[in-house]
Scaffold this active site. Structure first.
Site, PDB file in Angstrom:
ATOM      1  CE  LYS A 161      -4.211  -0.126   2.502  1.00 29.22           C
ATOM      2  NZ  LYS A 161      -4.959   0.448   3.298  1.00 29.22           N
ATOM      3  NE  ARG A 188      -6.821   4.581   4.910  1.00 29.88           N
ATOM      4  CZ  ARG A 188      -7.592   3.796   4.465  1.00 29.88           C
ATOM      5  NH1 ARG A 188      -7.487   2.474   4.178  1.00 29.88           N
ATOM      6  NH2 ARG A 188      -8.061   4.909   4.789  1.00 29.88           N
ATOM      7  N   GLY A 243      -7.649  -7.412   4.515  1.00 27.06           N
ATOM      8  CA  GLY A 243      -7.856  -7.215   5.995  1.00 27.06           C
ATOM      9  C   GLY A 243      -7.916  -8.251   7.008  1.00 27.06           C
ATOM     10  CG  MET A 296      -2.290  -7.870   9.342  1.00 26.48           C
ATOM     11  SD  MET A 296      -0.616  -6.958   9.328  1.00 26.48           S
ATOM     12  CE  MET A 296      -0.880  -6.485   7.210  1.00 26.48           C
ATOM     13  NE  ARG A 332      -5.431  -5.256  -4.001  1.00 30.52           N
ATOM     14  CZ  ARG A 332      -6.174  -5.333  -2.509  1.00 30.52           C
ATOM     15  NH1 ARG A 332      -5.488  -5.753  -1.767  1.00 30.52           N
ATOM     16  NH2 ARG A 332      -6.785  -5.701  -2.988  1.00 30.52           N
ATOM     17  CG  HIS A 354     -13.819 -10.292   4.217  1.00 29.88           C
ATOM     18  ND1 HIS A 354     -13.785 -11.887   4.291  1.00 29.88           N
ATOM     19  CD2 HIS A 354     -12.281  -9.843   3.984  1.00 29.88           C
ATOM     20  CE1 HIS A 354     -12.684 -12.103   5.010  1.00 29.88           C
ATOM     21  NE2 HIS A 354     -12.058 -11.504   4.925  1.00 29.88           N
ATOM     22  NE  ARG A 402       9.820 -47.986  -8.883  1.00 30.19           N
ATOM     23  CZ  ARG A 402       9.033 -47.388  -8.030  1.00 30.19           C
ATOM     24  NH1 ARG A 402       9.803 -46.249  -7.481  1.00 30.19           N
ATOM     25  NH2 ARG A 402       7.596 -47.443  -8.102  1.00 30.19           N
ATOM     26  CD  GLU A 442      13.426 -44.712  -4.489  1.00 28.67           C
ATOM     27  OE1 GLU A 442      12.414 -44.724  -4.646  1.00 28.67           O
ATOM     28  OE2 GLU A 442      13.816 -45.842  -4.934  1.00 28.67           O
ATOM     29  CB  SER A 486      15.525 -41.245 -11.793  1.00 31.68           C
ATOM     30  OG  SER A 486      14.440 -40.786 -11.983  1.00 31.68           O
ATOM     31  CB  THR A 491      11.755 -36.261  -4.402  1.00 32.77           C
ATOM     32  OG1 THR A 491      10.551 -36.403  -5.779  1.00 32.77           O
ATOM     33  CG2 THR A 491      12.456 -35.795  -4.894  1.00 32.77           C
ATOM     34  CB  CYS A 533      10.648 -40.065 -11.375  1.00 32.90           C
ATOM     35  SG  CYS A 533      11.586 -41.553 -10.383  1.00 32.90           S
ATOM     36  CE1 TYR A 556      13.525 -37.609 -16.029  1.00 35.89           C
ATOM     37  CE2 TYR A 556      15.693 -37.989 -16.839  1.00 35.89           C
ATOM     38  CZ  TYR A 556      14.386 -38.771 -16.007  1.00 35.89           C
ATOM     39  OH  TYR A 556      15.224 -40.381 -15.606  1.00 35.89           O
TER      40      TYR A 556
HETATM   41  C1  PEP Z   1       9.843 -42.377  -5.151  1.00 36.30           C
HETATM   42  O1  PEP Z   1      10.211 -42.658  -4.516  1.00 36.30           O
HETATM   43  O2  PEP Z   1      10.057 -40.613  -5.215  1.00 36.30           O
HETATM   44  C2  PEP Z   1       9.228 -42.914  -6.204  1.00 36.30           C
HETATM   45  C3  PEP Z   1       8.784 -42.179  -6.988  1.00 36.30           C
HETATM   46  O3  PEP Z   1       8.788 -44.334  -6.043  1.00 36.30           O
HETATM   47  P1  PEP Z   1       7.827 -44.350  -5.959  1.00 36.30           P
HETATM   48  O4  PEP Z   1       7.039 -43.689  -5.299  1.00 36.30           O
HETATM   49  O5  PEP Z   1       6.621 -45.910  -6.611  1.00 36.30           O
HETATM   50  O6  PEP Z   1       7.305 -44.950  -3.982  1.00 36.30           O
HETATM   51 MG    MG Z   2      10.484 -44.496  -4.711  1.00 36.40          MG
END
Ligand code: PEP
Ligand code: MG
Length: 928
Positions: free
Chosen positions: A34, A103, A112, A114, A347, A474, A654, A789, A808, A811, A876, A896
């Site tokens: 603001k 303000r 709204g 704060m 804004r 709101h 896999r 992993e 790969s 996660t 992946c 990727y």
């Molecule tokens: C992972 O662990 O991120 C993965 C892609 O394998 P999964 O989910 O099949 O364990």
């Molecule tokens: Mg896995």
């Protein structure tokens, strides 16, 4: 999001207060949104009431130390003196008081959430002066009672309901329908009543010294940064908790000085659809808070042309100036005081996902922004919203719900405030919304109007329905910000929150728990569960609709243009997680450049379980070999189908990952079956053998047990069978003239030795299949790589890369094993508590935890590439389709991301945005 500058030990104390003329729009971190924009408008020569801004840095210092930083008082003194000189009167001056508003305004908009206090400077001594100057005694006393009410609630923490009760009592005593029916004498009495209330509830008198009022109001605004509503909003919106708010002190202008005064909000384009035009709401003879709170019904902005043509034309000129200057949709708050227009705020406005895409494309066409900038202005989250199904165009009176047997009826039409198709059970208060949502019910929050106290309920609900307020109420503003479906101002509905019901025309009664459907795109409200149709954007990705057929300024055309630019700009490739030929084909339509994860366990389910059972039960090498032999042709067929669907593109296959017991009957069920059979005296030998095997394989922590590469190492022939199926399928494709590019991926590797054994086995199988088929061995030699992993895999990535042609990042497991969070349990059991406690703003299974898991990814990428230049790197896990995480993978230099087919467009868009954001950060491209 960037943090605000931190306080450092610099010899010169930081400047804590800025006059509007000293700031500009780029100082948001310091002056809040603001304050920065008021400064920008001041410097553009637009009519902004004079004022100054106390910085977020001062707020942070206050919140840390619990008192105002040294020097703040003197700086406020100096700026207040300047303001008083400019206005020709002093704060609270008895015969002609200067009044100011105080303000809040943080770097990120928190509508709204704060506090704000208006009319600071009024007192017993100055109320008569204001009356004389305004020539309106009633106005002066009304302003005074508003001050005591707002100050009492916000600064002195008196329950706001107590003021409302007294106001209602005054109206009842008078037989008045609205506050406007209270006269000067009534308001004088009300002021006395309010003052008593404050003294009683707060234990101190309402302060008469205007400077004390000002200082206390500033403190209250600082403190409101840590209010519950504000914290919850920040967590939702992922706004950091430590930024603090700026405080704007602005000379008051009054929209409630009679019929030639008023207040309103305006957008330079329709924030719902992106269409250009005059959009907004106006309320004559009112103060700004009345509009946003949706308390009185507004008129469309176009009506102002009739009421006050000069101000209307002036406003339109200012809107054109602002849009050209900001090169974006602006939203505006303004006040007209006796025919003079004042700008109170502007804004870059929030907008729906649809409007974001359309506006970005329009601004490119108008030459206001370039394509990179357009891409930066749309997000993957918005694209994901556009891919949700919508209600069938016109459900009509007699349409039958596809999902439920009950007929669906349209019962009301409100204002389409935030798009989407929401179905849920009607609930009438935020506690119920939260409770029901927690137990798994979809709910629609139905209110007359919402206020910031409803926030938790709005978060929990699928959609929001109100009977009052316009597109800028709101409910509308907050819902749009959250991307939540909202219909507001459905005036034909009578909402009774006490009885927990609403009535619609024709005597329709809807009670708590009844199913309703709310269409935020058309504003329709239905009783029952309305049927939905796919989104046009999905139709476009599927290839059923082309951008060329779209209407001018159409949504599909705009999406197409942003996607095309993202694809041209991105460095990250996108692959799909797909296990079937159908998924692979859809993935290709959605832009996949290969398969990044084919989970072969999905091929072991259904009919094929019995082969796995046989494998597990085999008590001889021959028995095991026979079981594998029967699986081989089935796997080969699966792989051939997918390699055909992805011909010419890489397909990462896999090897089997999950614990084997997942393919066997449940231990408890089987035990019961065997026990019952024994009791009947007809027990079967195979069931008993199976039960013994299930018991043998039972694990306390199966996700940390016999799974992944460990299975391949202890069950002879299992991985070799899978690898052979891949090689034979590839050979088949080669003979058919195809271009198969399978890659073998080994899961859950923790040490390079595990991988070496499987890699050697794979190479033997490739050579054997080449020899058997007579194909060139080079044609049948495919890359072997691993998933990363486990923390140990990441930490020893340099060693592992010696044996891996690609990594790969899995996660999902990497998050599980880094945090020690069981991914199947924690989200349901305690993540709600963790989110509420602010331990994280979003589940680390949804958005990659950069600080922990992200460091492992970056380290493994760097050390892996150092050991093997040209090492392929992908991801992946689920994070591969999450917008925020895609940006991280771009920055980390992966090749990727791989995600489910439906998320591919989001990944493409975000990969493109990450690339152009990077360019902007290096100084290329235009920025906002
Ligand atoms: C992972 O662990 O991120 C993965 C892609 O394998 P999964 O989910 O099949 O364990
Ligand atoms: Mg896995």
């Amino acid at each position: 999001m960037t943090g605000a500058p931190r306080t450092t030990n610099t010899p010169n104390p930081p400047k804590l207060v800025y006059a509007f003329a000293e700031g500009n729009k780029d100082l948001k971190d310091l002056l809040g949104g603001k304050g920065a924009n008021l400064a920008e408008m001041t410097n553009l020569g637009l009519p902004v009431p004079p004022g100054f801004t106390i910085t977020t840095e001062a707020c942070r210092a206050f919140l840390e130390a619990g008192r105002e930083p040294a020097g703040l008082r003197a700086e406020v003194d100096a700026h207040l003196a300047d303001l008083e000189r400019e206005m020709g009167r002093t704060l609270g001056q008895p015969d002609d008081p200067l009044l100011v508003s105080v303000r809040s305004g943080a770097a990120f908009s928190m509508p709204g959430m704060m506090d704000t206090v208006l009319n600071i400077g009024l007192s017993d001594a100055s109320v008569a002066g204001l009356a004389a100057q305004a020539g309106d005694e009633r106005f002066a006393w009304d302003s005074y009672r508003r001050l005591i009410q707002m100050f009492g609630k916000t600064v002195l923490h008196v329950d706001g309901e107590l003021f409302e009760e007294r106001l209602e009592a005054a109206k009842r005593a008078k037989g008045a329908a609205s506050d406007l029916d209270l006269d000067t004498a009534d308001l004088r009495t009300l002021v006395a009543v309010y003052k008593d209330l404050v003294a009683k509830e707060a234990g101190e008198d309402f302060p008469q010294d205007p400077r004390v009022q000002l200082d206390l109001a500033v403190r209250a605004v600082f403190s409101s940064w840590h209010g519950d509503r504000a914290r919850l909003y920040r967590r939702q919106e992922r706004i950091p908790d430590d930024l603090g708010t700026a405080v704007n002190i602005v000379a008051m202008v009054f929209g409630n000085l009679g019929p030639d005064s008023g207040t309103g909000v305006a957008f330079t384009r329709d924030p719902a659809t992106g269409k250009q035009g005059v959009y907004g709401d106006y309320l004559a003879n009112a103060q700004g808070e009345d509009v946003v709170a949706g308390i009185r019904n507004t008129v469309p902005l176009a009506e102002l042309e009739r009421l006050d043509k000069a101000s209307y034309d002036h406003l339109l000129r200012i809107m054109a100036t602002l849009e050209a200057h900001y090169r974006d949709l602006c939203d505006i708050e303004f006040t007209i005081e006796r025919g003079t227009l004042w700008m109170l705020q502007t804004r870059v406005g929030k907008r729906t996902a649809e409007a974001a895409f359309r506006i970005a494309a329009q601004l490119v066409d108008q030459g206001l922004i370039g394509e990179d900038e357009a891409l930066r202005r749309v997000t993957g989250a918005q694209l994901a919203q556009l891919m949700f199904p919508r209600f069938a165009d016109d459900t009509g009176e007699a349409a039958e719900s596809a999902a439920a047997e009950a007929p669906v009826r349209r019962i009301a039409q409100g204002i389409a405030a935030s798009p989407g198709a929401a179905v849920g059970r009607a609930v009438f208060d935020q506690e119920t919304a939260v409770r029901w949502a927690e137990r798994g019910d979809r709910v629609i929050l139905v209110r007359r109007e919402t206020n910031p106290d409803d926030l938790a309920g709005m978060v929990a609900a699928e959609g929001i329905l109100t009977s009052r307020g316009g597109k800028t109420s709101h409910a509308a503003v907050v819902a749009r910000g959250m991307g939540k479906t909202c219909v507001c101002g459905a005036e034909a509905l009578t909402v009774d929150p006490v009885q927990r019901r609403f009535t619609a025309p024709g005597g329709v009664e809807v009670a708590e728990g009844d199913l309703i459907s709310v269409d935020g795109t058309s504003g329709h409200v239905y009783l029952g569960e309305a049927p939905v149709v796919p989104s046009p954007v999905v139709d476009y990705f599927e290839g059923h609709r082309s951008a060329a057929d779209d209407e001018p300024d159409g949504l599909v055309g705009a999406v197409h243009r942003m996607m095309a630019h993202a694809d041209r700009s991105r460095r990250l490739l996108v692959r799909a997680n797909a296990d079937t030929a159908e998924d692979a084909a859809r993935a290709r339509r959605f832009g996949a450049q290969g398969i990044g994860l084919l989970r072969t366990e999905h091929m072991f389910l259904g009919e094929r379980r019995k082969y796995v059972e046989r494998l597990v039960l085999a008590d001889s090498d021959d028995g095991r070999a026979a079981a594998l032999e029967s699986l081989l042709p089935l796997q080969r067929r699966d792989f051939a189908g997918i390699l055909a669907a992805m011909d010419g593109l890489p397909v990462t296959i896999r090897l089997l990952d999950p614990p084997l017991h997942e393919f066997l009957p449940d231990l408890t069920e089987l035990s019961v079956r065997v026990a019952l059979a024994e009791a009947r005296g007809d027990d079967r030998a195979e069931d008993r053998t199976l039960l013994a095997a299930v018991r043998r394989l039972h694990e306390q922590n199966p996700m940390l047990g016999l799974r992944g590469v460990r299975l391949g190492l202890v069950i002879p022939g299992l991985f070799a069978m899978q690898i052979r199926a891949v090689a034979e399928a590839a050979a088949e494709r080669l003979r058919e003239g195809g271009m198969p590019h399978p890659e073998i991926m080994v899961p859950l590797v923790g040490g390079v030795q595990e991988l070496e054994i499987i890699r050697d086995e794979a190479q033997q199988v490739f050579a054997a299949v080449a020899a058997e088929t007579g194909l060139d061995a080079a044609l049948l030699s495919f890359p072997v790589g691993t998933m990363i992993e486990l923390p140990r895999a990441a930490l020893t990535a340099g060693q592992i890369a010696e044996a891996a042609e690609f990594f790969s990042f899995g996660t999902n497991d990497l998050t599980q094993t880094t945090w020690g969070f069981s991914r199947d349990d924690v989200e349901a059991s305690f993540f709600t508590a963790y989110l509420a406690a602010g331990i994280f703003g979003v589940s680390p299974f949804e958005t990659l935890d950069r600080d922990g898991v992200g460091r492992l990814v970056a380290l493994a990428a760097e050390e892996g590439r150092a050991a093997r230049p040209g090492l392929g790197l992908g991801v992946c896990g689920e994070h591969g389709g999450d917008p925020e995480s895609v940006r991280f993978f771009h920055e980390t230099g992966l090749d990727y991301v791989s995600c489910s087919p439906f998320r591919l467009p989001v990944a493409r868009l975000e990969a493109g945005r990450a690339a152009v954001m990077g360019d902007a950060a290096r100084g290329g491209g235009d920025t906002r």
